[in-house]
Scaffold this motif. Structure first.
Motif, PDB file in Angstrom:
ATOM      1  N   ARG A  76       0.817  -1.211   0.000  1.00 21.93           N
ATOM      2  CA  ARG A  76       0.000   0.000   0.000  1.00 21.93           C
ATOM      3  C   ARG A  76       0.858   1.271   0.000  1.00 21.93           C
ATOM      4  O   ARG A  76       0.329   2.370   0.078  1.00 21.93           O
ATOM      5  CB  ARG A  76      -0.959  -0.011   1.196  1.00 21.93           C
ATOM      6  CG  ARG A  76      -1.949  -1.178   1.160  1.00 21.93           C
ATOM      7  CD  ARG A  76      -2.914  -1.148   2.343  1.00 21.93           C
ATOM      8  NE  ARG A  76      -3.834  -0.022   2.266  1.00 21.93           N
ATOM      9  CZ  ARG A  76      -4.976  -0.020   1.564  1.00 21.93           C
ATOM     10  NH1 ARG A  76      -5.330  -1.086   0.866  1.00 21.93           N
ATOM     11  NH2 ARG A  76      -5.755   1.042   1.555  1.00 21.93           N
ATOM     12  N   CYS A 113      -3.625   0.027  -4.304  1.00 19.09           N
ATOM     13  CA  CYS A 113      -4.302   1.192  -3.734  1.00 19.09           C
ATOM     14  C   CYS A 113      -3.989   2.420  -4.585  1.00 19.09           C
ATOM     15  O   CYS A 113      -2.881   2.558  -5.118  1.00 19.09           O
ATOM     16  CB  CYS A 113      -3.799   1.362  -2.297  1.00 19.09           C
ATOM     17  SG  CYS A 113      -4.391   2.809  -1.426  1.00 19.09           S
ATOM     18  N   VAL A 117      -8.277   6.336  -2.130  1.00 23.85           N
ATOM     19  CA  VAL A 117      -8.314   6.719  -0.720  1.00 23.85           C
ATOM     20  C   VAL A 117      -7.692   8.096  -0.593  1.00 23.85           C
ATOM     21  O   VAL A 117      -6.925   8.539  -1.450  1.00 23.85           O
ATOM     22  CB  VAL A 117      -7.565   5.702   0.169  1.00 23.85           C
ATOM     23  CG1 VAL A 117      -8.185   4.326   0.044  1.00 23.85           C
ATOM     24  CG2 VAL A 117      -6.076   5.653  -0.165  1.00 23.85           C
ATOM     25  N   PRO A 144      -6.046   0.726   6.173  1.00 23.63           N
ATOM     26  CA  PRO A 144      -7.137  -0.038   5.546  1.00 23.63           C
ATOM     27  C   PRO A 144      -8.178  -0.468   6.575  1.00 23.63           C
ATOM     28  O   PRO A 144      -7.871  -0.676   7.751  1.00 23.63           O
ATOM     29  CB  PRO A 144      -6.413  -1.251   4.957  1.00 23.63           C
ATOM     30  CG  PRO A 144      -5.201  -1.426   5.812  1.00 23.63           C
ATOM     31  CD  PRO A 144      -4.781  -0.036   6.181  1.00 23.63           C
ATOM     32  N   SER A 145      -9.403  -0.611   6.130  1.00 22.73           N
ATOM     33  CA  SER A 145     -10.486  -1.068   7.008  1.00 22.73           C
ATOM     34  C   SER A 145     -10.498  -2.599   7.036  1.00 22.73           C
ATOM     35  O   SER A 145      -9.772  -3.258   6.281  1.00 22.73           O
ATOM     36  CB  SER A 145     -11.825  -0.541   6.498  1.00 22.73           C
ATOM     37  OG  SER A 145     -12.068  -1.013   5.183  1.00 22.73           O
ATOM     38  N   ASP A 174     -12.705  -4.562   5.937  1.00 27.18           N
ATOM     39  CA  ASP A 174     -13.208  -5.137   4.688  1.00 27.18           C
ATOM     40  C   ASP A 174     -12.386  -4.703   3.475  1.00 27.18           C
ATOM     41  O   ASP A 174     -12.845  -4.785   2.333  1.00 27.18           O
ATOM     42  CB  ASP A 174     -14.688  -4.803   4.478  1.00 27.18           C
ATOM     43  CG  ASP A 174     -14.959  -3.309   4.429  1.00 27.18           C
ATOM     44  OD1 ASP A 174     -14.000  -2.516   4.579  1.00 27.18           O
ATOM     45  OD2 ASP A 174     -16.130  -2.925   4.253  1.00 27.18           O
ATOM     46  N   THR A 175     -11.152  -4.254   3.721  1.00 18.88           N
ATOM     47  CA  THR A 175     -10.205  -3.980   2.644  1.00 18.88           C
ATOM     48  C   THR A 175      -9.287  -5.191   2.533  1.00 18.88           C
ATOM     49  O   THR A 175      -8.555  -5.504   3.473  1.00 18.88           O
ATOM     50  CB  THR A 175      -9.374  -2.720   2.932  1.00 18.88           C
ATOM     51  OG1 THR A 175     -10.249  -1.596   3.064  1.00 18.88           O
ATOM     52  CG2 THR A 175      -8.397  -2.452   1.800  1.00 18.88           C
ATOM     53  N   TYR A 176      -9.330  -5.878   1.397  1.00 21.81           N
ATOM     54  CA  TYR A 176      -8.618  -7.153   1.266  1.00 21.81           C
ATOM     55  C   TYR A 176      -7.425  -7.033   0.329  1.00 21.81           C
ATOM     56  O   TYR A 176      -7.485  -6.330  -0.681  1.00 21.81           O
ATOM     57  CB  TYR A 176      -9.566  -8.239   0.755  1.00 21.81           C
ATOM     58  CG  TYR A 176     -10.723  -8.492   1.685  1.00 21.81           C
ATOM     59  CD1 TYR A 176     -10.555  -9.232   2.844  1.00 21.81           C
ATOM     60  CD2 TYR A 176     -11.986  -7.958   1.419  1.00 21.81           C
ATOM     61  CE1 TYR A 176     -11.615  -9.458   3.714  1.00 21.81           C
ATOM     62  CE2 TYR A 176     -13.047  -8.171   2.284  1.00 21.81           C
ATOM     63  CZ  TYR A 176     -12.852  -8.914   3.431  1.00 21.81           C
ATOM     64  OH  TYR A 176     -13.895  -9.126   4.287  1.00 21.81           O
ATOM     65  N   ASN A 220      -7.510  -7.311  -3.475  1.00 17.58           N
ATOM     66  CA  ASN A 220      -8.946  -7.098  -3.704  1.00 17.58           C
ATOM     67  C   ASN A 220      -9.732  -8.411  -3.828  1.00 17.58           C
ATOM     68  O   ASN A 220     -10.764  -8.469  -4.490  1.00 17.58           O
ATOM     69  CB  ASN A 220      -9.163  -6.231  -4.964  1.00 17.58           C
ATOM     70  CG  ASN A 220      -8.503  -4.876  -4.825  1.00 17.58           C
ATOM     71  OD1 ASN A 220      -8.617  -4.222  -3.801  1.00 17.58           O
ATOM     72  ND2 ASN A 220      -7.785  -4.450  -5.864  1.00 17.58           N
TER      73      ASN A 220
END
Length: 344
Positions: A211, A306, A318, A326-327, A329-331, A334
């Motif tokens: 990232r 990202c 972002v 990242p949250s 549910d950020t994989y 993707n």
């Protein structure tokens, strides 16, 4: 009931880490001293894992592991009726990079068989032990040297390693992750504060994460010096021996090759179309049309983790300074890990 205990355990783990990070060294108790020694040992064995970066990673997890975040995340998925064994081959490029896979497997109702990276051997086992304590023994996991007797596998490696892994695990359900990196797209009207936040996206973890931004798109009339001026908050990075070695080596190569580059004594900017850049170097390119940028991103989608940009540019991006936040549910790559685990 197991999932409920596991979630409560994660909330308690978050509070434990938060309390640890808030204390002065003199205030550490016996357990905290074990934690601190573990961080120091990690740094000694892997100098990229500085205390600052390890604590930064821990802080991000304290912010993620709240009851609200966990419940909002998990309500989208079902828990397995029968527990399966899921092999995990963890990466070690930045601290705790594999922890998301670990908690995903546990919270989906399965048992992770964890093969640690030699670069990140201590933090995950320690946090798992604490999580299990806080969950009244509801967290099952195994640390392994070799993956055997598993039902599915999630593995992360370099592009070369991934080819081997894909062949080796061809007869198993699997997620095989490869090298990725991140990009930034500047509109040209960014404030100094936004560019300083971009520096965080570039230099955090020395730029070793997927990232981290390694390529910047800038308008044709953008003044390069504006980047250097706003990157100064990270100038002490050059005092890190391993980073400095990379900087000196790449600078020497560019000088010998008579390559054109911009230098501010701790990072180099090079006009280059390549997506990936060497450590201590940021590639950039100038654009006249945002459509050209979008075409490049589309063509290189499988290599981009990202995009950092203003939301007014219409990209799936972002905000500046958020790449390393990242949250749940950020994989990675993707690929929805939890959906994969539902079919194991």
């Amino acid at each position: 009931m197991n999932t409920e205990n596991q979630v409560l355990g994660l909330i308690k783990l978050s509070a434990y880490i938060k309390e640890f990070l808030a204390k002065d060294h003199e205030a550490y108790n016996e357990n905290d001293t074990e934690f601190e020694l573990l961080l120091k040992r990690s740094e000694i064995e892997n100098p990229w894992f500085t205390l600052e970066n390890q604590k930064f990673a821990l802080k991000q997890w304290t912010e993620l592991l709240t009851g609200e975040n966990l419940n909002n995340w998990l309500r989208n998925y079902s828990v397995a009726n029968v527990s399966k064994k899921v092999g995990l081959i963890l990466a070690g490029n930045i601290p705790l990079v594999g922890f998301h896979d670990v908690i995903s497997v546990v919270l989906s109702g399965h048992i992770p068989l964890i093969k640690l990276s030699s670069k990140d051997k201590y933090m995950v086992p320690f946090l798992l032990k604490k999580w299990n304590e806080f969950s009244d023994g509801a967290v099952q996991f195994e640390m392994v040297e070799k993956l055997e007797n598993f039902d599915a596998v999630i593995a992360t490696g370099s592009n070369n390693t991934a080819r081997y892994l894909e062949y080796y695990f061809k007869d198993h359900l699997s997620i095989i992750r490869k090298n990725r990196t991140s990009v930034a797209v500047l509109k040209g009207d960014e404030t100094n504060e936004e560019l300083q936040l971009l520096a965080e996206d570039i230099f955090r973890y020395f730029g070793l994460g997927c990232r981290n931004v390694t390529r910047i798109f800038i308008p044709e009339d953008f003044v390069i010096d504006k980047l250097f001026e706003n990157f100064l908050g990270f100038q002490d990075i050059i005092n890190h021996n391993k980073y400095a070695n990379n900087y000196d080596y790449n600078r020497a190569v560019y000088l010998l090759n008579l390559d054109k580059f911009w230098d501010n004594n701790f990072v180099m900017l090079k006009e280059d179309e390549k997506l990936f850049s060497p450590l201590s170097v940021i590639n950039f390119s100038r654009y006249s049309s945002l459509d050209d940028v979008k075409s490049f991103i589309s063509e290189n989608e499988e290599n981009i983790q990202c995009i950092v940009a203003k939301n007014t540019l219409g990209l799936d991006s972002v905000a500046f300074g958020e790449a390393q936040h990242p949250s749940l549910d950020t994989y990675a790559d993707n690929v929805d890990t939890m959906k994969f685990l539902e079919v194991v």
